[in-house]
Every structure is written in structure tokens, then in C-alpha cells.
Design a protein around this motif. Structure first.
Motif, PDB file in Angstrom:
ATOM      1  N   GLU A  12       0.955  -0.774   0.073  1.00  0.00           N
ATOM      2  CA  GLU A  12       0.516   0.200   0.167  1.00  0.00           C
ATOM      3  C   GLU A  12       0.999   1.011   0.058  1.00  0.00           C
ATOM      4  OE1 GLU A  12      -2.549  -0.693   3.062  1.00  0.00           O
ATOM      5  OE2 GLU A  12      -3.964  -1.932   2.276  1.00  0.00           O
ATOM      6  N   ALA A  13       2.054   0.904   0.496  1.00  0.00           N
ATOM      7  CA  ALA A  13       3.460   2.613   0.712  1.00  0.00           C
ATOM      8  C   ALA A  13       3.393   2.345  -0.662  1.00  0.00           C
ATOM      9  CB  ALA A  13       4.084   1.881   1.579  1.00  0.00           C
ATOM     10  N   LEU A  14       3.837   1.041  -1.454  1.00  0.00           N
ATOM     11  CA  LEU A  14       4.089   1.395  -2.679  1.00  0.00           C
ATOM     12  C   LEU A  14       3.385   1.986  -3.198  1.00  0.00           C
ATOM     13  CD1 LEU A  14       6.395  -1.590  -2.650  1.00  0.00           C
ATOM     14  CD2 LEU A  14       7.001   0.442  -2.789  1.00  0.00           C
ATOM     15  N   GLN A  15       2.158   1.942  -3.681  1.00  0.00           N
ATOM     16  CA  GLN A  15       1.419   2.234  -4.712  1.00  0.00           C
ATOM     17  C   GLN A  15       1.053   3.328  -4.241  1.00  0.00           C
ATOM     18  OE1 GLN A  15      -1.244   0.440  -6.416  1.00  0.00           O
ATOM     19  NE2 GLN A  15      -1.510   2.559  -7.252  1.00  0.00           N
ATOM     20  N   LYS A  16       1.095   4.040  -2.950  1.00  0.00           N
ATOM     21  CA  LYS A  16       0.716   5.229  -2.370  1.00  0.00           C
ATOM     22  C   LYS A  16       1.500   6.684  -2.811  1.00  0.00           C
ATOM     23  CE  LYS A  16       0.206   8.791   1.561  1.00  0.00           C
ATOM     24  NZ  LYS A  16       0.094   8.922   3.034  1.00  0.00           N
ATOM     25  N   VAL A  17       3.047   5.942  -3.003  1.00  0.00           N
ATOM     26  CA  VAL A  17       3.935   7.135  -3.740  1.00  0.00           C
ATOM     27  C   VAL A  17       4.479   7.121  -5.366  1.00  0.00           C
ATOM     28  CG1 VAL A  17       6.569   7.329  -4.045  1.00  0.00           C
ATOM     29  CG2 VAL A  17       5.394   6.651  -1.529  1.00  0.00           C
ATOM     30  N   THR A  18       3.868   5.666  -5.589  1.00  0.00           N
ATOM     31  CA  THR A  18       4.818   5.602  -7.019  1.00  0.00           C
ATOM     32  C   THR A  18       3.255   5.759  -7.552  1.00  0.00           C
ATOM     33  OG1 THR A  18       3.712   3.107  -7.122  1.00  0.00           O
ATOM     34  CG2 THR A  18       5.726   3.872  -6.809  1.00  0.00           C
ATOM     35  N   SER A  19       1.680   5.696  -7.579  1.00  0.00           N
ATOM     36  CA  SER A  19       0.335   6.432  -7.878  1.00  0.00           C
ATOM     37  C   SER A  19       0.118   5.055  -9.327  1.00  0.00           C
ATOM     38  CB  SER A  19       0.085   7.301  -8.163  1.00  0.00           C
ATOM     39  OG  SER A  19       0.385   8.221  -7.038  1.00  0.00           O
ATOM     40  N   LYS A  20       0.496   3.917  -8.994  1.00  0.00           N
ATOM     41  CA  LYS A  20       1.015   2.647 -10.057  1.00  0.00           C
ATOM     42  C   LYS A  20      -0.617   2.603 -10.439  1.00  0.00           C
ATOM     43  CE  LYS A  20       0.836  -1.833  -9.257  1.00  0.00           C
ATOM     44  NZ  LYS A  20       0.248  -2.370 -10.430  1.00  0.00           N
ATOM     45  N   GLN A  21      -0.373   3.092 -11.960  1.00  0.00           N
ATOM     46  CA  GLN A  21      -1.822   3.515 -12.924  1.00  0.00           C
ATOM     47  C   GLN A  21      -1.180   1.628 -13.879  1.00  0.00           C
ATOM     48  OE1 GLN A  21      -4.147   5.263 -12.888  1.00  0.00           O
ATOM     49  NE2 GLN A  21      -3.488   6.536 -11.059  1.00  0.00           N
ATOM     50  N   ALA A 299       5.981   7.761   3.455  1.00  0.00           N
ATOM     51  CA  ALA A 299       4.751   6.887   3.207  1.00  0.00           C
ATOM     52  C   ALA A 299       5.317   5.457   4.116  1.00  0.00           C
ATOM     53  CB  ALA A 299       5.045   6.018   2.240  1.00  0.00           C
ATOM     54  N   PHE A 300       6.258   5.154   5.169  1.00  0.00           N
ATOM     55  CA  PHE A 300       6.739   4.091   5.566  1.00  0.00           C
ATOM     56  C   PHE A 300       6.418   4.377   7.144  1.00  0.00           C
ATOM     57  CE2 PHE A 300       8.451   2.506   1.444  1.00  0.00           C
ATOM     58  CZ  PHE A 300       7.455   1.364   1.579  1.00  0.00           C
ATOM     59  N   LEU A 301       6.734   5.663   7.225  1.00  0.00           N
ATOM     60  CA  LEU A 301       7.275   5.880   8.809  1.00  0.00           C
ATOM     61  C   LEU A 301       6.368   5.294   9.881  1.00  0.00           C
ATOM     62  CD1 LEU A 301       7.199   9.553   8.863  1.00  0.00           C
ATOM     63  CD2 LEU A 301       8.540   8.043   9.369  1.00  0.00           C
ATOM     64  N   GLN A 302       4.381   4.880   9.420  1.00  0.00           N
ATOM     65  CA  GLN A 302       3.672   3.813  10.630  1.00  0.00           C
ATOM     66  C   GLN A 302       3.690   2.932   9.858  1.00  0.00           C
ATOM     67  OE1 GLN A 302       2.422   6.129  12.294  1.00  0.00           O
ATOM     68  NE2 GLN A 302       3.514   7.414  11.321  1.00  0.00           N
ATOM     69  N   VAL A 303       4.467   1.952   8.478  1.00  0.00           N
ATOM     70  CA  VAL A 303       4.707   0.736   8.390  1.00  0.00           C
ATOM     71  C   VAL A 303       5.650   0.028   9.411  1.00  0.00           C
ATOM     72  CG1 VAL A 303       4.859  -1.148   6.523  1.00  0.00           C
ATOM     73  CG2 VAL A 303       4.152   0.721   5.895  1.00  0.00           C
ATOM     74  N   ASP A 304       5.312  -1.000  10.404  1.00  0.00           N
ATOM     75  CA  ASP A 304       5.511  -1.805  11.378  1.00  0.00           C
ATOM     76  C   ASP A 304       7.471  -3.052  10.693  1.00  0.00           C
ATOM     77  OD1 ASP A 304       6.297  -2.577  13.762  1.00  0.00           O
ATOM     78  OD2 ASP A 304       5.393  -5.209  13.075  1.00  0.00           O
ATOM     79  N   GLY A 305       7.769  -2.333  11.202  1.00  0.00           N
ATOM     80  CA  GLY A 305       9.381  -3.649  10.857  1.00  0.00           C
ATOM     81  C   GLY A 305       9.696  -2.836  10.121  1.00  0.00           C
ATOM     82  N   LEU A 321      19.377   4.096  -6.031  1.00  0.00           N
ATOM     83  CA  LEU A 321      18.572   2.928  -5.914  1.00  0.00           C
ATOM     84  C   LEU A 321      17.968   3.678  -4.007  1.00  0.00           C
ATOM     85  CD1 LEU A 321      19.177  -0.163  -7.258  1.00  0.00           C
ATOM     86  CD2 LEU A 321      17.840   1.655  -8.241  1.00  0.00           C
ATOM     87  N   GLN A 322      16.661   3.360  -3.833  1.00  0.00           N
ATOM     88  CA  GLN A 322      16.285   3.884  -2.797  1.00  0.00           C
ATOM     89  C   GLN A 322      15.710   2.676  -2.173  1.00  0.00           C
ATOM     90  OE1 GLN A 322      15.199   6.103  -1.533  1.00  0.00           O
ATOM     91  NE2 GLN A 322      14.558   7.180  -3.326  1.00  0.00           N
ATOM     92  N   VAL A 323      16.237   2.566  -0.789  1.00  0.00           N
ATOM     93  CA  VAL A 323      16.917   1.085  -0.389  1.00  0.00           C
ATOM     94  C   VAL A 323      16.073   0.875   0.849  1.00  0.00           C
ATOM     95  CG1 VAL A 323      18.565   0.385   1.705  1.00  0.00           C
ATOM     96  CG2 VAL A 323      18.883   1.159  -0.382  1.00  0.00           C
ATOM     97  N   LEU A 324      14.801  -0.384   1.274  1.00  0.00           N
ATOM     98  CA  LEU A 324      13.724  -0.439   2.164  1.00  0.00           C
ATOM     99  C   LEU A 324      14.923  -1.035   2.777  1.00  0.00           C
ATOM    100  CD1 LEU A 324      11.355   0.736   3.229  1.00  0.00           C
ATOM    101  CD2 LEU A 324      10.258  -1.675   1.698  1.00  0.00           C
TER     102      LEU A 324
END
Length: 390
Positions: A12-21, A299-305, A321-324
Motif C-alpha cells: 500500500e505504501a508503494l502504491q501511494k508513492v508510485t500512484s501505479k496506474q 509513506a513508510f513511517l507508520q509501517v511496522d518493521g 536506488l531507494q533502500v527499504l
């Protein structure tokens, strides 16, 4: 939070940032927003498509100006650039070169091209790159100084150079590493392949090593299709780098004579033309990628872990490259997350397999690599194209 809910929250966080269409979001695709077509077409129209042409020299001038180095020499790829940097730094057969175990395999391969041996060292949680503090303690234990340099007491081989890599564009602590190199009489060569547009304490990467290498592969911030460059502030080395990467041909209007064993590494004019147009857009690309990093971090502030890796305090990163980063207790979920994300249309990748675990390098010397092994369990790269920023 269960594994299922955590993975869903990440998607969901990835979807929110990328606005994947669309069905698929690439990891990092090139961005052609400027004069790329115009410059490449000029090469085709004029016939200047190979290693001689105005765009090769122009690209080198633009690159030197942007990075602040005195000399930039354009070559066919980043691996070739690292190879020549090591050769000109004096790396000889049977020497050892200190290199992080967590880097792309090209770093170790270039060492092998010289007939030298990769000596794997650990990384830092702060930078994801080589850890100078841990390296210092290690060299105190295993090295001895002789008249002609630093030697490994265990193997008897000379430790000629260190090859730090600015991982995903995040600069290594170069001041600390330079101090170590001075004290142990080890040459510093920067693998800056991923860090075009990154700064350490206000100065562009590639300015600390005796020589440095940059890459312009199709997935880099700036691409020439395939390409790389050697950077140096040393006039003599800059001249020699250009000479030996052009087959070491002695200047003459028609005669063929060569005074060194050279390499056919010169960048073609077609690639350089593309690169000139890309360099004109570099500041915009960096701005977009840094904006994207902040979008992901929020976007990932509230995602656990999990959390997004952010640049060290002394650096300004290009965030290539963004690092999760997964927390250690959730590292076992990495493969499930990679599978779920890719199936959902988000191209995600693990970090490279640590080099000391790859078959042809398993017997190379190495220090304790606890941090590398921890990072390898927990790093996931997520879509990072500059065009994702809004």
C-alpha cells in the motif's frame, strides 16, 4: 502485525508513492526529457558515431565541470573504468585490494583483471559502504609495514589499494578512510559508479581517490546506454588514462605505433552524445530522486518493521536506488515480500549476493563480515526512477 498484514502495508505504501496506474513499475528506468534525440541524430547525420567525435570531448568536459575534478576520461563501461583506475594506481599481480563484500561483482572482477586478489572487508550501518573504523582495527591486527608498502602478515601479499564503493549513491566516510590510507601506505581508488550527483561534506564523490570510476549504465541516474568514466585530479594520470584507453596509439596522421599495452576502452561518440543531453538534466534528476526519497520515508513511517534508509549526516546523496530496510527480526520475510511486490507489479530486488559467498571468490581473504551479512538479509531496493517524484 502479522507477516501478511505487514506485506500488505508495504504494498500500500508503494502504491501511494508510485500512484501505479500501469501493470508494472520498473526498478529504475532512464529518463529522456531533453536533447537526447537531437544530439544522437546529429551523430548519425554526420557519420561521427564511433570513438572520435565532438561529443566525447564535450561529455568529458561537462563531467569534469560537474564533479569538480580536473580530468574525466570517458570509457565503454564502469567496469573498464575501475580496471584502468586500479592499473594506474599501481595494482600488480598477486597484490591484495581491500574491497567491501557488499558491492556489485564488477568491483571484484576488475581487481581480478589486474591479476590481484580481492580482500573482503565489512560495511557500516550508517553508510551501507566500507566501515573505516572496523577496517582500521582489522589492519592493526593483520598488516605489517615494509619499505615498499603494507603487507598482509597472514598471506604474505602486499595490500596495495582499497576500493570503497558509494553504495546506492550514499558516500562512505572519506576523511576517516583517507587517514587510514595515509597511515598504512595504501592507495585509495573510489568506486563511484553509483554516486554521480552525491556529495561528501560539500564535495562531489570521486575527488578523494588517486583515481575514481563512474558508471553510466542504462539504470544509472545519468545513462549513456553503456559507459563509464575515469576521474582524477592528477595531470599525469589523466593523460595516461586517456592514452591507454585509446589502445596507447602514438599520435600520427596515418602511422600505427603503440608504446604501452593499451585497451580499446574509449567511449563512442553516439554514447557520449546521449550522455551530454543527460548531464544537462542531472540537477533535475537529483532533485526528483531526493524528493522521491522523502515521499517514501513518509509513506513508510507508520509501517511496522521497515524503514527507508536515509543519507548519512555528512553527505548529500543522489539516492540512486531507494533502500527499504527490514528490521532484523523480520528478515525472514524478505523473500515473501519480494515475491508479493513483484507479483503486484512493483519491481523490487534484494541487494547483491555478498561477494565472499560467490564461488570464485569464496577462498579470498576476508575480515569479520557480520554487518554485510546482516544488510544482505534485510535490504530491498524499491522503484527509484526520477519520474516517480511529484
Amino acid at each position: 502485525m502479522t507477516t501478511t498484514f505487514r506485506i500488505q502495508a508495504i504494498l500500500e505504501a508503494l502504491q501511494k508513492v508510485t500512484s501505479k496506474q500501469e501493470h508494472f513499475v520498473p526498478l529504475h528506468e532512464p529518463s529522456f526529457q531533453g536533447n537526447e534525440w537531437l544530439y544522437v541524430k546529429e551523430c548519425i547525420d554526420t557519420g561521427w558515431v564511433s570513438s572520435v567525435g565532438k561529443y566525447v570531448n564535450k561529455f568529458e568536459e561537462m563531467l569534469a565541470d560537474y564533479t569538480g575534478v580536473k580530468h574525466a576520461i570517458a570509457v565503454v563501461n564502469g567496469t573498464a573504468a575501475v580496471h584502468v583506475c586500479l592499473k594506474l594506481a599501481g595494482v600488480e599481480p598477486n597484490d591484495e585490494v581491500l574491497v567491501p563484500a557488499l558491492t556489485f561483482i564488477a568491483s571484484a572482477n576488475a581487481i581480478s583483471y589486474c591479476g590481484a586478489i580481492p580482500h573482503f572487508v565489512d560495511s557500516s550501518y550508517e553508510t551501507l559502504g566500507l566501515d573505516p573504523v572496523k577496517l582500521d582495527h582489522y589492519l592493526m591486527e593483520i598488516s605489517v609495514q615494509r619499505k615498499d608498502g603494507c603487507y598482509n602478515k597472514i598471506t604474505g601479499r602486499r595490500i596495495k589499494a582499497v576500493l570503497p564503493m558509494h553504495t546506492f549513491g550514499h558516500p562512505v566516510d572519506m576523511d576517516a578512510l583517507l587517514e587510514i590510507c595515509d597511515r598504512y601506505k595504501i592507495e585509495l581508488v573510489e568506486d563511484a559508479a553509483e554516486s554521480l550527483g552525491s556529495y561528501y561534506k560539500g564535495r562531489h564523490t570521486g575527488n578523494w581517490g588517486k583515481l575514481s570510476a563512474v558508471s553510466f549504465n542504462g539504470n544509472k541516474v545519468v545513462t549513456t546506454g553503456g559507459g563509464g568514466a575515469i576521474l582524477t585530479n592528477n595531470d599525469e594520470l589523466g593523460k595516461m588514462a586517456k592514452h591507454i584507453t585509446t589502445t596507447a596509439k602514438k599520435p600520427h596522421p596515418w602511422a600505427f605505433d603503440h608504446d604501452h599495452i593499451g585497451f580499446n576502452y574509449r567511449m563512442p561518440n553516439l554514447n557520449a552524445a546521449l550522455g551530454c543531453a543527460q548531464l544537462e538534466m542531472l540537477s533535475k534528476f537529483i532533485e526528483q530522486k531526493r524528493t522521491l526519497a522523502n515521499m517514501y520515508a513518509n509513506a513508510f513511517l507508520q509501517v511496522d518493521g521497515v524503514k527507508l534508509f536515509m543519507e548519512p549526516s555528512f553527505a548529500k546523496s543522489n539516492y540512486w536506488l531507494q533502500v527499504l530496510m527490514l528490521e532484523e527480526q523480520f528478515a525472514s520475510e524478505k523473500e515473501k515480500l519480494l515475491k508479493a511486490a513483484n507479483e503486484a507489479g512493483f519491481m523490487t530486488r534484494p541487494v547483491w549476493k555478498p561477494l565472499h559467498e560467490i564461488s570464485m571468490y569464496q577462498n579470498c581473504p576476508k575480515m569479520n563480515l557480520d554487518v554485510v551479512e546482516s544488510l544482505a538479509r534485510r535490504i530491498i531496493n524499491i522503484p527509484s526512477s526520477p519520474g516517480l517524484a511529484r
